[in-house]
Design an enzyme around this catalytic site. Structure first.
Site, mmCIF file in Angstrom:
data_model
loop_
_atom_site.group_PDB
_atom_site.id
_atom_site.type_symbol
_atom_site.label_atom_id
_atom_site.label_comp_id
_atom_site.label_asym_id
_atom_site.label_seq_id
_atom_site.Cartn_x
_atom_site.Cartn_y
_atom_site.Cartn_z
ATOM 1 N NE ARG A 36 -1.954 1.744 3.455
ATOM 2 C CZ ARG A 36 -1.886 1.567 4.782
ATOM 3 N NH1 ARG A 36 -2.582 0.622 5.371
ATOM 4 N NH2 ARG A 36 -1.116 2.347 5.509
ATOM 5 C CG HIS B 87 -6.525 2.558 5.977
ATOM 6 N ND1 HIS B 87 -6.672 1.285 5.459
ATOM 7 C CD2 HIS B 87 -7.773 2.972 6.319
ATOM 8 C CE1 HIS B 87 -7.967 0.952 5.509
ATOM 9 N NE2 HIS B 87 -8.644 1.954 6.018
ATOM 10 C CE1 TYR C 15 0.604 2.103 8.879
ATOM 11 C CE2 TYR C 15 -0.596 3.792 10.090
ATOM 12 C CZ TYR C 15 -0.392 3.056 8.931
ATOM 13 O OH TYR C 15 -1.168 3.304 7.838
HETATM 14 C C1 LIG Z 1 -15.952 -5.687 9.912
HETATM 15 C C2 LIG Z 1 -15.084 -4.465 9.899
HETATM 16 N N1 LIG Z 1 -14.139 -4.315 10.835
HETATM 17 C C3 LIG Z 1 -13.342 -3.229 10.817
HETATM 18 C C4 LIG Z 1 -13.495 -2.280 9.858
HETATM 19 C C5 LIG Z 1 -12.591 -1.047 9.830
HETATM 20 N N2 LIG Z 1 -11.614 -1.234 8.750
HETATM 21 C C6 LIG Z 1 -11.806 -0.667 7.545
HETATM 22 S S1 LIG Z 1 -10.586 -1.055 6.486
HETATM 23 C C7 LIG Z 1 -9.783 -1.968 7.633
HETATM 24 C C8 LIG Z 1 -8.479 -2.634 7.308
HETATM 25 C C9 LIG Z 1 -8.607 -3.675 6.287
HETATM 26 O O1 LIG Z 1 -7.331 -4.166 5.952
HETATM 27 P P1 LIG Z 1 -7.133 -5.110 4.727
HETATM 28 O O2 LIG Z 1 -8.202 -6.104 4.683
HETATM 29 O O3 LIG Z 1 -5.745 -5.607 4.749
HETATM 30 O O4 LIG Z 1 -7.398 -4.137 3.489
HETATM 31 P P2 LIG Z 1 -6.537 -2.869 3.020
HETATM 32 O O5 LIG Z 1 -7.227 -1.668 3.578
HETATM 33 O O6 LIG Z 1 -5.166 -3.052 3.540
HETATM 34 O O7 LIG Z 1 -6.589 -2.887 1.550
HETATM 35 C C10 LIG Z 1 -10.467 -1.971 8.834
HETATM 36 C C11 LIG Z 1 -10.011 -2.672 10.052
HETATM 37 C C12 LIG Z 1 -14.512 -2.462 8.899
HETATM 38 N N3 LIG Z 1 -14.711 -1.590 7.909
HETATM 39 N N4 LIG Z 1 -15.270 -3.577 8.926
#
Ligand SMILES: Cc1ncc(C[n+]2csc(CCOP(=O)(O)OP(=O)(O)O)c2C)c(N)n1
Ligand SMILES: [Mg+2]
Length: 330
Positions: free
Chosen positions: A248, A252, A261
């Site tokens: 990434r 985020h 971090y």
């Molecule tokens: C069920 C749920 N838990 C927490 C969140 C908050 N949240 C949004 S994106 C994210 C991280 C997701 O990481 P990843 O699956 O690795 O995807 P990336 O953003 O790195 O592409 C979190 C914890 C959410 N949207 N839905």
């Protein structure tokens, strides 16, 4: 001259140029959205940067006239390939009435467009996975020959929805392609703290499907893996799990400060593998693209981005009284 790997995959020069242009369009729209966000014009950005090769490589391996895609919020490369336009995406970023994704109701990144079989997702991560499995089940019951393609992050592959969906698809041999875009972080949590197994693809065996891990910075490697998975799905051989590994390149989201971090050196190192640069270099090394063609492509892309920005900025907002439309059935 460097070996034209794309020819061995059945891809001609025009197609790989189209892939590159789609990746570049996604990148330039994303960069523009950050500028607009910092200028206070759009509320939120969640980026595709660093994942364009995986997204575009995968989407080119699907049938854009019949397959269903259930993208997650970073998948600008997937939806652009499937027919969503820069204008559509900008209308969503500006939350304007004409936004085909939701009429300006949802956050950007909640892609959905019925005419292109892009199925809308919801904010809880991974809820699109059971939906993709359900669509594949319906297709199988109705004897239709499409596959359903669903993506999610590696952090999200820890959610129950992924495991339930993968198990059901494995048991019923459904034509689903599960593609995990492993970008090494789930917000601030690095992948080492997310998974006890080495690779996300190791999980496939538990659900009776093949699992592979490929270089997510290489659109051709991803293309090949998805093409094979789509073939398996269409032949009735069931689902597949593909993990694409990239990085990434942005925080985020526009509300995150990644300096708290991860070290700037780590990000700088990852930028040396930026797929826009490495795939551009491949096209030049193979003689498919020269400097002149590269600048023509870049000019064309910037014109599209500029026009989309102007159009969306000037487009009207939805009427306030339309806010409750479609919330409940009439
Ligand atoms: C069920 C749920 N838990 C927490 C969140 C908050 N949240 C949004 S994106 C994210 C991280 C997701 O990481 P990843 O699956 O690795 O995807 P990336 O953003 O790195 O592409 C979190 C914890 C959410 N949207 N839905
Ligand atoms: Mg992630």
């Amino acid at each position: 001259m460097v070996n034209k790997r794309h020819e061995a995959l059945g891809l001609n020069d025009d197609t790989v140029l189209e892939m590159y242009e789609t990746m570049l369009l996604a990148r330039r729209i994303d960069e523009r959205m950050w500028l607009l966000n910092r200028a206070g014009k759009i509320p939120f950005v969640i980026s595709c940067q660093g994942q364009e090769a995986a997204q575009v490589g995968a989407a080119f391996a699907l049938d854009r006239n019949k397959d269903y895609v259930l993208p997650y919020y970073r998948d600008m490369g997937v939806v652009l390939t499937f027919g969503m336009t820069a204008k559509d995406i900008m209308l969503s970023a500006f939350a304007k009435a004409e936004d085909p994704n939701s009429g300006g109701r949802q956050m950007p990144g909640h892609f959905g467009q019925k005419k292109n079989r892009i199925v809308t997702g919801s904010s809880p991560v991974t809820t699109q996975v059971p939906h993709a499995v359900g669509i594949a089940l319906a297709g199988k019951m109705e004897k239709k020959d499409f596959v359903s393609f669903v993506t999610f992050g590696e952090g999200s592959s820890n959610q129950g929805d992924f495991h339930e969906g993968a198990n059901f698809a494995g048991v019923h041999k459904l034509p689903v392609i599960f593609m995990c875009e492993n970008n090494k972080y789930a917000i601030s949590v690095p992948v080492e703290k997310q998974l006890a197994c080495e690779k996300v693809s190791d999980r496939a065996i538990g659900y009776g499907m093949p699992g592979v891990t490929v270089d997510g910075n290489d659109p051709l490697e991803v293309y090949q893996a998805v093409k094979e998975a789509a073939g398996r799905g269409r032949r009735g051989e069931g689902p597949s799990l593909i993990e694409t590994v990239s990085y990434r390149l942005t925080p985020h989201s526009s509300d995150d400060d990644d300096r708290s971090y991860r070290a700037p050196d780590e990000v700088a190192e990852a930028k040396t593998l930026d797929p826009i640069i490495t795939f551009g270099a491949y096209l030049k090394e193979t003689g498919v693209m020269d400097d002149n063609l590269e600048s023509q492509i870049n000019d064309r892309v910037m014109k599209i981005v500029n026009e989309a920005t102007d159009y969306a900025e000037n487009a009207p907002y939805a009427e306030p009284e339309h806010a409750l439309n479609y919330v409940y059935g009439d």
